[in-house]
Design a protein around this motif. Structure first.
Motif, PDB file in Angstrom:
ATOM      1  N   PRO A  94      14.351  33.493  17.632  1.00  5.20           N
ATOM      2  CA  PRO A  94      14.058  34.895  17.314  1.00  5.20           C
ATOM      3  C   PRO A  94      12.553  35.132  17.181  1.00  5.20           C
ATOM      4  N   GLU A  95      12.119  36.263  17.666  1.00  5.29           N
ATOM      5  CA  GLU A  95      10.696  36.626  17.621  1.00  5.29           C
ATOM      6  C   GLU A  95      10.150  36.567  16.196  1.00  5.29           C
ATOM      7  N   ARG A  96      10.956  36.959  15.222  1.00  4.07           N
ATOM      8  CA  ARG A  96      10.505  36.972  13.826  1.00  4.07           C
ATOM      9  C   ARG A  96      10.199  35.573  13.299  1.00  4.07           C
ATOM     10  N   ASP A  97      10.809  34.532  13.887  1.00  2.00           N
ATOM     11  CA  ASP A  97      10.569  33.159  13.446  1.00  2.00           C
ATOM     12  C   ASP A  97       9.304  32.558  14.056  1.00  2.00           C
ATOM     13  N   ILE A  98       8.915  33.066  15.206  1.00  2.99           N
ATOM     14  CA  ILE A  98       7.801  32.463  15.944  1.00  2.99           C
ATOM     15  C   ILE A  98       6.500  32.539  15.154  1.00  2.99           C
ATOM     16  N   SER A  99       6.223  33.660  14.529  1.00  9.05           N
ATOM     17  CA  SER A  99       4.980  33.823  13.769  1.00  9.05           C
ATOM     18  C   SER A  99       4.898  32.818  12.617  1.00  9.05           C
ATOM     19  N   ASP A 100       5.980  32.703  11.830  1.00  7.10           N
ATOM     20  CA  ASP A 100       5.973  31.765  10.709  1.00  7.10           C
ATOM     21  C   ASP A 100       5.884  30.324  11.198  1.00  7.10           C
ATOM     22  N   ALA A 101       6.615  29.995  12.249  1.00  3.74           N
ATOM     23  CA  ALA A 101       6.574  28.636  12.789  1.00  3.74           C
ATOM     24  C   ALA A 101       5.180  28.305  13.315  1.00  3.74           C
ATOM     25  N   THR A 102       4.538  29.276  13.947  1.00  8.76           N
ATOM     26  CA  THR A 102       3.192  29.063  14.475  1.00  8.76           C
ATOM     27  C   THR A 102       2.189  28.834  13.347  1.00  8.76           C
ATOM     28  N   THR A 103       2.358  29.544  12.245  1.00  8.03           N
ATOM     29  CA  THR A 103       1.487  29.332  11.084  1.00  8.03           C
ATOM     30  C   THR A 103       1.646  27.912  10.548  1.00  8.03           C
ATOM     31  N   VAL A 104       2.880  27.437  10.462  1.00  2.00           N
ATOM     32  CA  VAL A 104       3.127  26.066  10.001  1.00  2.00           C
ATOM     33  C   VAL A 104       2.513  25.080  10.992  1.00  2.00           C
ATOM     34  N   LEU A 105       2.665  25.341  12.281  1.00  2.00           N
ATOM     35  CA  LEU A 105       2.060  24.474  13.297  1.00  2.00           C
ATOM     36  C   LEU A 105       0.550  24.389  13.127  1.00  2.00           C
ATOM     37  N   ASP A 106      -0.084  25.519  12.834  1.00  2.00           N
ATOM     38  CA  ASP A 106      -1.540  25.516  12.615  1.00  2.00           C
ATOM     39  C   ASP A 106      -1.910  24.629  11.431  1.00  2.00           C
ATOM     40  N   ARG A 107      -1.137  24.698  10.350  1.00  3.17           N
ATOM     41  CA  ARG A 107      -1.422  23.857   9.176  1.00  3.17           C
ATOM     42  C   ARG A 107      -1.217  22.385   9.507  1.00  3.17           C
ATOM     43  N   LEU A 108      -0.160  22.085  10.252  1.00  4.11           N
ATOM     44  CA  LEU A 108       0.091  20.703  10.633  1.00  4.11           C
ATOM     45  C   LEU A 108      -0.983  20.198  11.585  1.00  4.11           C
ATOM     46  N   GLU A 109      -1.481  21.063  12.447  1.00  2.00           N
ATOM     47  CA  GLU A 109      -2.561  20.701  13.352  1.00  2.00           C
ATOM     48  C   GLU A 109      -3.817  20.333  12.560  1.00  2.00           C
ATOM     49  N   ASP A 110      -4.084  21.089  11.498  1.00  2.00           N
ATOM     50  CA  ASP A 110      -5.223  20.770  10.633  1.00  2.00           C
ATOM     51  C   ASP A 110      -5.093  19.366  10.044  1.00  2.00           C
ATOM     52  N   PRO A 162       0.833  -1.199   0.000  1.00  2.41           N
ATOM     53  CA  PRO A 162       0.000   0.000   0.000  1.00  2.41           C
ATOM     54  C   PRO A 162       0.868   1.249   0.000  1.00  2.41           C
ATOM     55  N   GLU A 163       0.403   2.255  -0.718  1.00  4.46           N
ATOM     56  CA  GLU A 163       1.123   3.523  -0.740  1.00  4.46           C
ATOM     57  C   GLU A 163       0.920   4.238   0.584  1.00  4.46           C
ATOM     58  N   THR A 164       1.980   4.889   1.023  1.00  3.51           N
ATOM     59  CA  THR A 164       1.886   5.671   2.244  1.00  3.51           C
ATOM     60  C   THR A 164       1.098   6.933   1.944  1.00  3.51           C
ATOM     61  N   GLU A 165       0.118   7.197   2.774  1.00  4.32           N
ATOM     62  CA  GLU A 165      -0.683   8.405   2.584  1.00  4.32           C
ATOM     63  C   GLU A 165       0.178   9.629   2.867  1.00  4.32           C
ATOM     64  N   THR A 166       0.078  10.596   1.991  1.00  7.60           N
ATOM     65  CA  THR A 166       0.820  11.839   2.189  1.00  7.60           C
ATOM     66  C   THR A 166      -0.146  13.005   2.265  1.00  7.60           C
ATOM     67  N   TYR A 167       0.342  14.066   2.859  1.00  2.00           N
ATOM     68  CA  TYR A 167      -0.440  15.280   3.036  1.00  2.00           C
ATOM     69  C   TYR A 167       0.318  16.437   2.412  1.00  2.00           C
ATOM     70  N   GLU A 168      -0.422  17.297   1.742  1.00  3.54           N
ATOM     71  CA  GLU A 168       0.192  18.471   1.139  1.00  3.54           C
ATOM     72  C   GLU A 168       0.133  19.631   2.117  1.00  3.54           C
ATOM     73  N   VAL A 169       1.278  20.264   2.304  1.00  2.00           N
ATOM     74  CA  VAL A 169       1.375  21.432   3.177  1.00  2.00           C
ATOM     75  C   VAL A 169       2.009  22.543   2.350  1.00  2.00           C
ATOM     76  N   THR A 170       1.271  23.617   2.136  1.00  2.00           N
ATOM     77  CA  THR A 170       1.786  24.743   1.373  1.00  2.00           C
ATOM     78  C   THR A 170       2.461  25.722   2.332  1.00  2.00           C
ATOM     79  N   LEU A 171       3.717  26.071   1.999  1.00  2.00           N
ATOM     80  CA  LEU A 171       4.493  26.966   2.849  1.00  2.00           C
ATOM     81  C   LEU A 171       5.000  28.149   2.041  1.00  2.00           C
ATOM     82  N   SER A 172       4.950  29.319   2.650  1.00  2.00           N
ATOM     83  CA  SER A 172       5.568  30.493   2.030  1.00  2.00           C
ATOM     84  C   SER A 172       7.085  30.337   2.115  1.00  2.00           C
ATOM     85  N   ARG A 173       7.792  31.181   1.449  1.00  2.00           N
ATOM     86  CA  ARG A 173       9.259  31.133   1.487  1.00  2.00           C
ATOM     87  C   ARG A 173       9.776  31.299   2.920  1.00  2.00           C
ATOM     88  N   ASP A 174       9.214  32.241   3.678  1.00  3.49           N
ATOM     89  CA  ASP A 174       9.637  32.451   5.067  1.00  3.49           C
ATOM     90  C   ASP A 174       9.304  31.238   5.938  1.00  3.49           C
TER      91      ASP A 174
END
Length: 103
Positions: free
Chosen positions: A83-99, A6-18
């Motif tokens: 760095p504070e500037r990384d937290i926002s982008d990382a949190t956005t990715v976390l939200d997508r992964l949570e979905d 069986p193929e392993t199920e994959t999920y698409e996660v769209t990320l901005s450059r940052d």
């Protein structure tokens, strides 16, 4: 009669450059920590890094890769040195992964 595995199920996660950069940075930190401890880096870390470097803005992750990336980014966000500037982008990715985790 044998059947194909069986193929392993994959999920698409769209990320901005940052978001890609922050994700790559957090994974690189995880890789460096393993090497500094004279351990082999987790294979999934290398696989996800290769995916980030090859696929453009849409990453295809397996469920286990998404779970481990979620844990890695959570640790990165919670680290005092992040760095504070990384937290926002990382949190956005976390939200997508949570979905993905809740789908």
């Amino acid at each position: 009669m044998s059947s194909s595995p069986p193929e392993t199920e994959t999920y698409e996660v769209t990320l901005s450059r940052d978001e890609q950069w922050v994700t790559h940075h957090a994974l690189s930190n995880r890789l460096d920590e393993a090497l500094d401890a004279d351990e082999l880096p987790p294979e999934w870390t290398l696989e996800v890094l290769e995916t980030l470097e090859a696929d453009g803005d849409t990453e295809r992750l397996t469920g286990p890769q998404a779970d481990r990336l979620y844990d890695t980014l959570t640790t990165y966000v919670d680290c005092e040195e992040t760095p504070e500037r990384d937290i926002s982008d990382a949190t956005t990715v976390l939200d997508r992964l949570e979905d993905i985790r809740n789908a």
